[in-house]
Motif scaffolding. Structure first.
Motif, PDB file in Angstrom:
ATOM      1  N   LYS A  19     -65.605 -45.404 -25.903  1.00  0.00           N
ATOM      2  CA  LYS A  19     -64.251 -45.423 -25.766  1.00  0.00           C
ATOM      3  C   LYS A  19     -63.548 -46.627 -26.234  1.00  0.00           C
ATOM      4  CE  LYS A  19     -63.747 -41.438 -22.959  1.00  0.00           C
ATOM      5  NZ  LYS A  19     -63.188 -40.908 -21.291  1.00  0.00           N
ATOM      6  N   SER A  20     -64.358 -47.636 -26.192  1.00  0.00           N
ATOM      7  CA  SER A  20     -64.048 -49.096 -26.454  1.00  0.00           C
ATOM      8  C   SER A  20     -64.363 -49.690 -27.608  1.00  0.00           C
ATOM      9  CB  SER A  20     -64.340 -49.904 -24.900  1.00  0.00           C
ATOM     10  OG  SER A  20     -64.046 -49.481 -23.926  1.00  0.00           O
ATOM     11  N   SER A  21     -64.780 -48.824 -28.532  1.00  0.00           N
ATOM     12  CA  SER A  21     -65.299 -49.215 -29.978  1.00  0.00           C
ATOM     13  C   SER A  21     -66.433 -50.254 -29.801  1.00  0.00           C
ATOM     14  CB  SER A  21     -64.107 -49.934 -30.701  1.00  0.00           C
ATOM     15  OG  SER A  21     -63.102 -48.932 -30.904  1.00  0.00           O
ATOM     16  N   LEU A  22     -67.306 -50.068 -28.840  1.00  0.00           N
ATOM     17  CA  LEU A  22     -68.547 -51.023 -28.814  1.00  0.00           C
ATOM     18  C   LEU A  22     -69.660 -50.079 -29.201  1.00  0.00           C
ATOM     19  CD1 LEU A  22     -69.595 -53.485 -27.669  1.00  0.00           C
ATOM     20  CD2 LEU A  22     -70.119 -52.423 -25.343  1.00  0.00           C
ATOM     21  N   LYS A  23     -70.259 -50.557 -30.278  1.00  0.00           N
ATOM     22  CA  LYS A  23     -71.278 -49.732 -31.046  1.00  0.00           C
ATOM     23  C   LYS A  23     -72.760 -50.546 -31.051  1.00  0.00           C
ATOM     24  CE  LYS A  23     -68.047 -47.884 -34.258  1.00  0.00           C
ATOM     25  NZ  LYS A  23     -67.458 -47.868 -35.790  1.00  0.00           N
ATOM     26  N   GLU A  24     -73.596 -49.765 -30.972  1.00  0.00           N
ATOM     27  CA  GLU A  24     -75.013 -50.162 -31.115  1.00  0.00           C
ATOM     28  C   GLU A  24     -75.595 -50.768 -32.406  1.00  0.00           C
ATOM     29  OE1 GLU A  24     -78.665 -47.686 -30.041  1.00  0.00           O
ATOM     30  OE2 GLU A  24     -77.776 -48.198 -27.845  1.00  0.00           O
ATOM     31  N   ILE A  25     -76.057 -51.802 -32.412  1.00  0.00           N
ATOM     32  CA  ILE A  25     -77.025 -52.087 -33.673  1.00  0.00           C
ATOM     33  C   ILE A  25     -78.454 -51.948 -33.342  1.00  0.00           C
ATOM     34  CG2 ILE A  25     -77.381 -54.040 -35.355  1.00  0.00           C
ATOM     35  CD1 ILE A  25     -75.112 -55.606 -34.561  1.00  0.00           C
ATOM     36  N   ASN A  26     -79.000 -50.934 -34.226  1.00  0.00           N
ATOM     37  CA  ASN A  26     -80.353 -50.653 -34.018  1.00  0.00           C
ATOM     38  C   ASN A  26     -80.746 -50.600 -35.479  1.00  0.00           C
ATOM     39  OD1 ASN A  26     -83.000 -50.066 -33.476  1.00  0.00           O
ATOM     40  ND2 ASN A  26     -82.535 -48.205 -32.398  1.00  0.00           N
ATOM     41  N   PRO A  27     -81.155 -51.644 -36.095  1.00  0.00           N
ATOM     42  CA  PRO A  27     -81.454 -51.590 -37.548  1.00  0.00           C
ATOM     43  C   PRO A  27     -82.761 -51.626 -38.229  1.00  0.00           C
ATOM     44  CG  PRO A  27     -81.392 -53.990 -36.605  1.00  0.00           C
ATOM     45  CD  PRO A  27     -81.249 -52.958 -35.480  1.00  0.00           C
ATOM     46  N   VAL A  28     -83.898 -50.705 -37.472  1.00  0.00           N
ATOM     47  CA  VAL A  28     -84.809 -50.559 -37.939  1.00  0.00           C
ATOM     48  C   VAL A  28     -85.212 -50.038 -39.308  1.00  0.00           C
ATOM     49  CG1 VAL A  28     -87.178 -49.217 -37.450  1.00  0.00           C
ATOM     50  CG2 VAL A  28     -85.969 -50.214 -35.511  1.00  0.00           C
ATOM     51  N   HIS A  62     -89.285 -54.265 -36.635  1.00  0.00           N
ATOM     52  CA  HIS A  62     -89.216 -53.679 -34.807  1.00  0.00           C
ATOM     53  C   HIS A  62     -88.113 -54.313 -34.319  1.00  0.00           C
ATOM     54  CE1 HIS A  62     -90.713 -53.033 -31.188  1.00  0.00           C
ATOM     55  NE2 HIS A  62     -90.657 -54.132 -30.622  1.00  0.00           N
ATOM     56  N   VAL A  63     -87.243 -53.820 -33.286  1.00  0.00           N
ATOM     57  CA  VAL A  63     -86.372 -54.298 -32.716  1.00  0.00           C
ATOM     58  C   VAL A  63     -86.455 -54.702 -31.377  1.00  0.00           C
ATOM     59  CG1 VAL A  63     -83.949 -53.750 -31.877  1.00  0.00           C
ATOM     60  CG2 VAL A  63     -84.357 -52.976 -34.114  1.00  0.00           C
ATOM     61  N   LEU A  64     -86.552 -56.096 -30.895  1.00  0.00           N
ATOM     62  CA  LEU A  64     -86.754 -56.281 -29.661  1.00  0.00           C
ATOM     63  C   LEU A  64     -85.796 -56.167 -28.580  1.00  0.00           C
ATOM     64  CD1 LEU A  64     -88.640 -59.773 -30.664  1.00  0.00           C
ATOM     65  CD2 LEU A  64     -89.792 -57.635 -29.985  1.00  0.00           C
ATOM     66  N   GLN A  65     -84.457 -56.429 -29.198  1.00  0.00           N
ATOM     67  CA  GLN A  65     -83.115 -55.987 -28.481  1.00  0.00           C
ATOM     68  C   GLN A  65     -82.142 -55.503 -29.291  1.00  0.00           C
ATOM     69  OE1 GLN A  65     -81.059 -59.681 -26.713  1.00  0.00           O
ATOM     70  NE2 GLN A  65     -81.496 -58.575 -24.797  1.00  0.00           N
ATOM     71  N   HIS A 123     -78.042 -59.699 -37.323  1.00  0.00           N
ATOM     72  CA  HIS A 123     -79.576 -59.775 -36.656  1.00  0.00           C
ATOM     73  C   HIS A 123     -80.109 -61.044 -36.602  1.00  0.00           C
ATOM     74  CE1 HIS A 123     -79.826 -56.221 -39.685  1.00  0.00           C
ATOM     75  NE2 HIS A 123     -79.274 -55.789 -38.618  1.00  0.00           N
ATOM     76  N   GLN A 124     -80.828 -61.493 -35.714  1.00  0.00           N
ATOM     77  CA  GLN A 124     -81.591 -62.529 -35.202  1.00  0.00           C
ATOM     78  C   GLN A 124     -83.062 -62.342 -35.387  1.00  0.00           C
ATOM     79  OE1 GLN A 124     -80.293 -64.523 -31.536  1.00  0.00           O
ATOM     80  NE2 GLN A 124     -81.969 -66.252 -32.083  1.00  0.00           N
ATOM     81  N   ALA A 125     -83.643 -63.001 -36.240  1.00  0.00           N
ATOM     82  CA  ALA A 125     -84.983 -62.722 -36.449  1.00  0.00           C
ATOM     83  C   ALA A 125     -86.045 -63.716 -35.579  1.00  0.00           C
ATOM     84  CB  ALA A 125     -85.426 -63.089 -37.816  1.00  0.00           C
ATOM     85  N   MET A 126     -86.771 -62.950 -34.865  1.00  0.00           N
ATOM     86  CA  MET A 126     -87.682 -63.532 -33.856  1.00  0.00           C
ATOM     87  C   MET A 126     -89.047 -64.158 -34.427  1.00  0.00           C
ATOM     88  SD  MET A 126     -85.619 -63.884 -31.390  1.00  0.00           S
ATOM     89  CE  MET A 126     -86.413 -64.781 -30.367  1.00  0.00           C
ATOM     90  N   GLY A 127     -89.211 -63.551 -35.538  1.00  0.00           N
ATOM     91  CA  GLY A 127     -90.549 -63.662 -36.169  1.00  0.00           C
ATOM     92  C   GLY A 127     -90.877 -62.897 -37.420  1.00  0.00           C
ATOM     93  N   MET A 128     -91.831 -62.994 -38.072  1.00  0.00           N
ATOM     94  CA  MET A 128     -92.225 -62.177 -39.165  1.00  0.00           C
ATOM     95  C   MET A 128     -93.615 -61.761 -38.822  1.00  0.00           C
ATOM     96  SD  MET A 128     -90.832 -64.496 -42.541  1.00  0.00           S
ATOM     97  CE  MET A 128     -90.567 -63.057 -43.548  1.00  0.00           C
ATOM     98  N   LEU A 137     -70.777 -58.583 -31.423  1.00  0.00           N
ATOM     99  CA  LEU A 137     -70.767 -59.068 -29.866  1.00  0.00           C
ATOM    100  C   LEU A 137     -71.911 -59.797 -29.421  1.00  0.00           C
ATOM    101  CD1 LEU A 137     -69.153 -59.108 -27.181  1.00  0.00           C
ATOM    102  CD2 LEU A 137     -70.306 -56.959 -26.869  1.00  0.00           C
ATOM    103  N   ARG A 138     -73.273 -59.145 -29.985  1.00  0.00           N
ATOM    104  CA  ARG A 138     -74.529 -59.854 -29.736  1.00  0.00           C
ATOM    105  C   ARG A 138     -75.298 -59.067 -30.784  1.00  0.00           C
ATOM    106  NH1 ARG A 138     -77.978 -57.754 -24.956  1.00  0.00           N
ATOM    107  NH2 ARG A 138     -78.355 -56.011 -26.208  1.00  0.00           N
ATOM    108  N   PRO A 139     -75.921 -60.063 -31.821  1.00  0.00           N
ATOM    109  CA  PRO A 139     -76.857 -59.981 -32.786  1.00  0.00           C
ATOM    110  C   PRO A 139     -78.075 -59.123 -32.316  1.00  0.00           C
ATOM    111  CG  PRO A 139     -76.979 -62.080 -32.400  1.00  0.00           C
ATOM    112  CD  PRO A 139     -76.196 -61.579 -31.376  1.00  0.00           C
TER     113      PRO A 139
END
Length: 182
Positions: free
Chosen positions: A121-130, A156-159, A139-144, A169-171
């Motif tokens: 309802k608040s236009s807040l969408k999830e990013i799950n980019p697997v 793999h998505v850690l968060q 996205h923010q890469a934590m490693g390769m 809002l948050r990568p």
């Protein structure tokens, strides 16, 4: 004497296209003092209209600033209202003394559904980019990691990340494929 040289009779009217010998009446033209008073009145009238327009513009500017301040202050109100049932559900779950694991799990699932509905309802969408290509804007890469997938693909998505109205809002914190060794 002939008729052409005779003077015109006195009772005949003079031709209309002649210019009169006397100037027009000066008492019908306004005097310079009257013109000056008239212009001063017009200037005062225009000055008054200008002051009123200036005051109105200042009022509009002030009201717009107040509206912006209120929007900043209360902009979260709708979203906060959507979150209240989620909080109520969590409190109800904690208030119950005799719960089974199954009851607790179903309550948490129901609460998660309420939270997801509030996000939508608040236009807040999830990013799950697997499986997607790595996008440093989302996205923010934590490693390769070694992978069979193409290089720079999210493995793999850690968060999960979140977008609000298509703005990050948050990568998402991700692990990215190095690619196949050649």
């Amino acid at each position: 004497m002939t008729e052409a040289t005779q003077a015109p009779p006195e009772n005949q009217p003079e031709p209309q296209n002649e210019i009169p010998a006397t100037p027009p009446h000066t008492d019908t033209l306004p005097s310079l003092e009257e013109q000056l008073r008239e212009m001063e009145l017009k200037v005062a009238e225009h000055h008054d209209a200008w002051l009123r327009a200036k005051a109105e513009t200042e009022n509009v500017r002030r009201r717009a600033q107040e509206d912006i301040a209120k929007a900043h202050k209360f902009g979260i109100e709708k979203f906060a209202g959507e979150l209240l049932p989620v909080k109520d559900s969590l409190e109800a779950a904690l208030a119950s003394e005799k719960q089974t694991v199954e009851d607790l799990r179903s309550g948490v699932e129901l609460t998660l559904k309420q939270l997801v509905a509030a996000f939508e309802k608040s236009s807040l969408k999830e990013i799950n980019p697997v499986g997607e290509k790595f996008d440093p804007n989302r996205h923010q890469a934590m490693g390769m990691v070694e992978s069979e997938q193409e290089a720079n693909t999210v493995v793999h998505v850690l968060q999960k990340g979140y977008l609000i109205a298509e703005r990050v809002l948050r990568p998402a914190l991700v692990m990215v494929a190095k690619g196949k060794d050649t």
